[in-house]
Design an enzyme around this catalytic site. Structure first.
Site, short mmCIF file in Angstrom:
data_model
loop_
_atom_site.label_atom_id
_atom_site.label_comp_id
_atom_site.label_asym_id
_atom_site.label_seq_id
_atom_site.Cartn_x
_atom_site.Cartn_y
_atom_site.Cartn_z
N HIS A 144 21.63 24.85 37.04
CA HIS A 144 21.88 23.84 36.02
C HIS A 144 23.28 23.23 36.16
O HIS A 144 23.69 22.42 35.34
CB HIS A 144 21.72 24.51 34.64
CG HIS A 144 21.50 23.56 33.52
ND1 HIS A 144 22.27 23.58 32.36
CD2 HIS A 144 20.60 22.57 33.34
CE1 HIS A 144 21.85 22.65 31.53
NE2 HIS A 144 20.84 22.02 32.09
N LYS A 179 26.54 21.03 37.36
CA LYS A 179 26.82 19.65 37.75
C LYS A 179 28.23 19.59 38.30
O LYS A 179 29.20 19.82 37.57
CB LYS A 179 26.70 18.69 36.56
CG LYS A 179 25.29 18.55 36.00
CD LYS A 179 25.02 19.48 34.86
CE LYS A 179 23.65 19.20 34.26
NZ LYS A 179 23.22 20.27 33.35
N ASP A 183 37.21 14.97 48.39
CA ASP A 183 38.39 15.25 49.23
C ASP A 183 39.21 16.43 48.74
O ASP A 183 40.39 16.55 49.09
CB ASP A 183 39.29 14.01 49.32
CG ASP A 183 38.68 12.90 50.15
OD1 ASP A 183 37.77 13.20 50.95
OD2 ASP A 183 39.09 11.73 50.00
N HIS A 190 23.30 15.73 24.11
CA HIS A 190 23.10 16.61 25.26
C HIS A 190 24.39 17.31 25.68
O HIS A 190 24.38 18.15 26.57
CB HIS A 190 22.54 15.79 26.43
CG HIS A 190 22.08 16.61 27.59
ND1 HIS A 190 22.80 16.71 28.78
CD2 HIS A 190 20.98 17.38 27.78
CE1 HIS A 190 22.15 17.49 29.63
NE2 HIS A 190 21.05 17.91 29.05
N LYS A 242 27.68 19.72 25.95
CA LYS A 242 27.93 21.15 25.77
C LYS A 242 29.45 21.33 25.68
O LYS A 242 30.16 21.36 26.69
CB LYS A 242 27.38 21.97 26.94
CG LYS A 242 25.89 21.68 27.26
CD LYS A 242 25.74 20.59 28.28
CE LYS A 242 24.35 20.45 28.87
NZ LYS A 242 23.21 20.52 28.08
N ASP A 270 40.06 26.69 17.62
CA ASP A 270 41.38 26.48 17.03
C ASP A 270 41.99 25.17 17.52
O ASP A 270 41.29 24.16 17.58
CB ASP A 270 42.28 27.69 17.31
CG ASP A 270 41.75 28.96 16.62
OD1 ASP A 270 41.00 28.82 15.63
OD2 ASP A 270 42.07 30.07 17.09
#
Length: 479
Positions: A223, A225, A230, A397, A399, A404
């Site tokens: 999952h 990404k 470079d 979608h 996450k 704090d």
């Protein structure tokens, strides 16, 4: 064989029940959680005609042979990297440990087996246009290597734009490596892949294992990404490659997601994460690049990788530790909310400590069963004192975790069982008050566009809806 024998179907049913009993025993011995084991074992014992095939496809979550193979591959990869004398972050790791901010991470460096590193520059990318605008610009400027990894790649407008850019850079002599998840990108046509391969792009699918039986195994999805250009710029977050992530596909549009651009020594950790997955798929290492110099100051960052081959349940423990660390607030956004007992207890204890605990969830479902289960868990959380909001404009979608006034985490991990135990996930942790302030402003804007779930609403849900949600929650450990 006499199919008209009155005992024939009795023998068949008995054989199926025998297989179901064996599968139930296997589930009890191998599924990591008691809830998941029971959720599989009971149906396998009593209705094996309907559950044997789903167990073959979705079950076997510990999958010992796979885990051993994956751990072996990881060890081989680390040996290969060791031979390259790849230790790019020694000074930054020492600087991180000496900083006051390091104490805020507590157990995270040991949990994730990646060091906390000083002197990084981070930039918040709060929608698809900003994210892919930045990624595509970095790709256009690439001189040596491009590493690309997504759970989903679609052959649509955005996917073809990525394809065109990669082919253009490959023609210029840039070394390009693309990794996609075979299940997440199941609709990606072979012609799309072949065109990239013919143009000089090295592209591979991440799959669990080889073998005929494992063609049915769709757990252990990658999952993550990642984009690294470079060895200078890295990108991590929740976006995949598809027009829906640009907000172009109703009814989930507009799409709400978040990515991060990072420059600095933690980009080397992103490369290691990619190398680990690439090595599993090919048994070869991609080229690893380092800039001539790192920024002289900046944000303390740590990359947290997690997956089913970990010695412990890294992703679940990350959420538990983040919630326990909160003294004033913990805000979490996730498209799915199917917590385990440890996370539920941590949220409840945080409320009892007087912490401002908020969850931001979508108001529109992309998976109805998961949404139903999430709704029941959300009602339970509201009754425990957690403030739960549903994002109204479109599908949420992203996450994101904010603890704090210093700690943030942004990446691919959802607040659900699949991310906790089945998926390969990636989160970028930062300790910096200025960046946390930016994340706070972003989340405050999101909360202002959301509707808070009330305790009264949790009690007024129709009986039929409650039944559906409870059935969904019953099977949630195996979702």
């Amino acid at each position: 064989m006499d199919y008209h024998d009155p005992y024939f179907f009795g023998y068949v049913l008995g054989f199926i029940h025998l297989l179901g009993t064996g599968a139930a025993i296997h589930a009890l011995l191998t599924v990591r959680t008691s809830q998941g084991a029971i959720a599989w074992a009971m149906p396998l014992l009593f209705i094996p005609y309907f559950t044997l095939l789903p167990y073959l496809v979705f079950g076997r979550s510990s999958f010992d042979a796979y885990i051993k193979a994956r751990r072996q591959a990881n060890q081989e990869m680390r040996i290969a990297i060791g031979d390259l004398n790849w230790r790019p972050w020694m000074e930054e790791a020492v600087a991180a440990r000496r900083s006051e901010a390091y104490a805020a991470l507590r157990a995270m460096p040991k949990l994730g087996n990646m060091p906390a590193l000083a002197n990084n520059k981070v930039k918040l990318l709060i929608n698809g246009e900003e994210t892919f605008g930045a990624i595509f610009q970095a790709i256009r400027e690439a001189k040596k290597t491009i590493l690309v990894q997504f759970f989903i790649i679609h052959d649509d407008k955005l996917g073809r734009e990525l394809q065109s850019l990669l082919l253009e850079k490959a023609a210029e002599g840039v070394a390009i490596f693309v990794l996609y998840d075979r299940i997440g990108s199941h609709a990606l046509p072979g012609a799309y892949i072949d065109k990239l391969r013919d143009g000089g792009v090295q592209i591979k699918a991440f799959a669990t294992r080889g073998g005929w039986l494992n063609r049915f195994q769709i757990n252990f999805r990658n999952h993550r990404k990642i984009v690294v250009v470079d060895g200078l710029k890295g990108y991590i977050g929740g976006h995949n490659v598809g027009d829906e992530y640009m907000g172009l596909k109703p009814p989930l549009a507009p799409w709400r997601d978040t990515h991060v651009q990072v420059i600095g020594p933690v980009v080397a950790c992103l490369q290691e994460s990619f190398a680990e997955d690439w090595f599993w798929a090919t048994r070869e290492l991609p080229p690893l690049s380092l800039p001539d110099e790192f920024p002289e100051d900046g944000v303390l960052c740590q990359l947290l990788t997690s997956g089913p081959a970990d010695a412990q349940e890294t992703c679940s423990l990350f959420f538990v530790e983040a919630i326990h660390a909160a003294e004033e607030r913990v805000w979490i956004t996730s498209p799915y909310f199917i917590p385990d007992e440890a996370v539920t207890a941590a949220l409840t204890l945080a409320v009892l400590r007087g912490v401002d605990v908020r969850l931001l969830l979508p108001s529109r479902p992309d998976h109805y069963v998961v949404y139903a289960a999430s709704s029941l868990y959300a009602f339970d959380a509201v009754r425990a004192g957690v403030r739960v909001f549903r994002y109204e404009p479109g599908f949420l979608h992203q996450k994101v975790v904010l603890v704090d006034n210093e700690i943030t985490a942004i990446g691919s991990a959802n607040l659900d069982n699949r991310s906790f135990r089945l998926n390969f996930e990636l989160m970028l942790l930062t300790v910096d008050s200025d960046f946390s302030s930016q994340v706070e402003s972003m989340l405050t804007a999101d909360f202002n566009l959301a509707r808070e779930i009330s305790v009264q609403e949790s009690h007024e849900t129709r009986r039929l809806h409650q039944l559906g949600m409870r059935v969904a929650r019953l099977i949630s450990p195996i979702l």
